[in-house]
Design an enzyme around this catalytic site. Structure first.
Site, PDB file in Angstrom:
ATOM      1  N   ASP A 129       0.684  -1.311   0.032  1.00  0.00           N
ATOM      2  CA  ASP A 129      -0.005  -0.072   0.031  1.00  0.00           C
ATOM      3  C   ASP A 129       0.885   1.127   0.042  1.00  0.00           C
ATOM      4  OD1 ASP A 129       0.810  -0.302   2.389  1.00  0.00           O
ATOM      5  OD2 ASP A 129      -0.952  -0.101   3.578  1.00  0.00           O
ATOM      6  N   ASP A 132       6.962   3.908   3.436  1.00  0.00           N
ATOM      7  CA  ASP A 132       7.219   4.851   4.483  1.00  0.00           C
ATOM      8  C   ASP A 132       8.579   4.906   4.923  1.00  0.00           C
ATOM      9  OD1 ASP A 132       6.923   6.555   6.508  1.00  0.00           O
ATOM     10  OD2 ASP A 132       5.624   5.224   7.841  1.00  0.00           O
ATOM     11  N   PHE A 181       0.068  11.038   8.184  1.00  0.00           N
ATOM     12  CA  PHE A 181      -0.474   9.416   8.122  1.00  0.00           C
ATOM     13  C   PHE A 181      -1.961   9.417   7.453  1.00  0.00           C
ATOM     14  CE2 PHE A 181      -2.696   6.249  10.464  1.00  0.00           C
ATOM     15  CZ  PHE A 181      -1.842   5.199  10.398  1.00  0.00           C
TER      16      PHE A 181
HETATM   17  P1  IMP Z   1       7.440   0.923   6.104  1.00  0.00           P
HETATM   18  O1  IMP Z   1       8.000  -0.328   6.202  1.00  0.00           O
HETATM   19  O2  IMP Z   1       7.886   1.903   7.048  1.00  0.00           O
HETATM   20  O3  IMP Z   1       7.996   1.491   4.651  1.00  0.00           O
HETATM   21  O4  IMP Z   1       5.769   0.858   6.391  1.00  0.00           O
HETATM   22  C1  IMP Z   1       5.254   0.027   5.453  1.00  0.00           C
HETATM   23  C2  IMP Z   1       3.910  -0.097   6.130  1.00  0.00           C
HETATM   24  O5  IMP Z   1       3.385   0.649   7.128  1.00  0.00           O
HETATM   25  C3  IMP Z   1       2.699  -0.232   5.121  1.00  0.00           C
HETATM   26  O6  IMP Z   1       2.659  -1.283   4.327  1.00  0.00           O
HETATM   27  C4  IMP Z   1       1.532   0.291   5.859  1.00  0.00           C
HETATM   28  O7  IMP Z   1       0.908  -0.865   6.377  1.00  0.00           O
HETATM   29  C5  IMP Z   1       2.089   0.863   7.035  1.00  0.00           C
HETATM   30  N1  IMP Z   1       2.163   2.379   6.912  1.00  0.00           N
HETATM   31  C6  IMP Z   1       2.998   3.202   6.798  1.00  0.00           C
HETATM   32  N2  IMP Z   1       2.414   4.531   6.638  1.00  0.00           N
HETATM   33  C7  IMP Z   1       1.199   4.564   6.731  1.00  0.00           C
HETATM   34  C8  IMP Z   1       0.270   5.471   6.988  1.00  0.00           C
HETATM   35  O8  IMP Z   1       0.313   6.586   6.767  1.00  0.00           O
HETATM   36  N3  IMP Z   1      -1.118   4.844   7.093  1.00  0.00           N
HETATM   37  C9  IMP Z   1      -1.470   3.772   7.452  1.00  0.00           C
HETATM   38  N4  IMP Z   1      -0.445   2.938   7.414  1.00  0.00           N
HETATM   39  C10 IMP Z   1       0.822   3.356   6.879  1.00  0.00           C
HETATM   40 MG    MG Z   2       0.920  -2.799   5.176  1.00  0.00          MG
END
Ligand code: IMP
Ligand code: MG
Length: 207
Positions: A129, A132, A181
């Protein structure tokens, strides 16, 4: 005139009805960042780009989509219907924002990864999705590469315009968004709001 089974036949969808349950969800939304029509248009473009590449890849091997649960469920459902290629799916579960967190707690694979037999010698497309911190995509890519696939690529609907996300290799990106977020279109807060058809920010009092 609509006459088939499953036809809504003029009955307003709950999302559009004056007194639908969506209001409960929509009432918590501060601002819509990306509306459903915009998402649909962009997914068609992403699908076209992936399709062109898939045509090349599938000449020398099978293609496996690896959607990351739970946030990618709506995105992958729409994206895969833009891909007429012969593809398989192998879902994996990961979590980095457990419960009411709005800050990444570090990616963890929560379910089992596709087995070697599912990806060895095949082209793999990870579908998530949002990008981040980048730790989810990095971790999953690393783990899949250990299984000797022909290639591994990644596709995300959203990418935050922060260094950690921008520096994470990702071949297909739907939208770059500010560092906020967001919920909706599969993305959650405490496992709520995934059913909102648009992507938006939450009111402070809802968090
Ligand atoms: P990362 O591993 O930090 O890149 O985060 C990825 C996962 O964190 C995504 O697959 C989302 O499930 C969750 N995530 C990151 N940012 C958001 C946000 O703004 N809203 C909701 N879920 C998020
Ligand atoms: Mg996720």
């Amino acid at each position: 005139m609509c006459s088939g089974t499953g036809c809504i036949d003029g009955t307003p969808l709950p999302w559009n009805s004056p007194a639908g349950t969506l209001e409960v969800v929509q009432g918590d939304i501060e601002r819509i960042l990306i509306g459903r029509e915009q998402i649909a248009r962009r997914i068609k473009e992403l699908g076209a780009a992936i399709r062109r590449d898939l045509d090349d890849w599938s000449r020398d091997g099978e293609v496996v989509l690896v959607p990351v649960l739970t946030g990618s469920i709506i995105f992958v459902a729409d994206l895969m219907r833009e891909l007429p290629n012969k593809i398989r799916i192998s879902v994996i579960a990961a979590s980095s924002y457990p419960g009411r967190n709005t800050q990444s707690k570090g990616a963890q694979i929560a379910g089992s990864l596709p087995g070697v037999e599912e990806v060895a010698g095949k082209h793999v497309l990870i579908v998530d999705d949002i990008l981040d911190s980048g730790s989810t995509i990095r971790l999953i890519r690393e783990e899949l590469l250990k299984r000797n696939p022909k290639s591994v690529r990644a596709c995300v609907l959203l990418r935050k315009t922060i260094p950690s996300a921008m520096e994470t290799p990702c071949e297909y990106v739907g939208f770059d968004i500010p560092d906020e977020f967001v919920v909706g279109y599969g993305l959650d807060y405490d496992n709520y709001y995934r059913n909102l058809p648009d992507v938006g920010t939450l009111k402070k009092e809802a968090m």
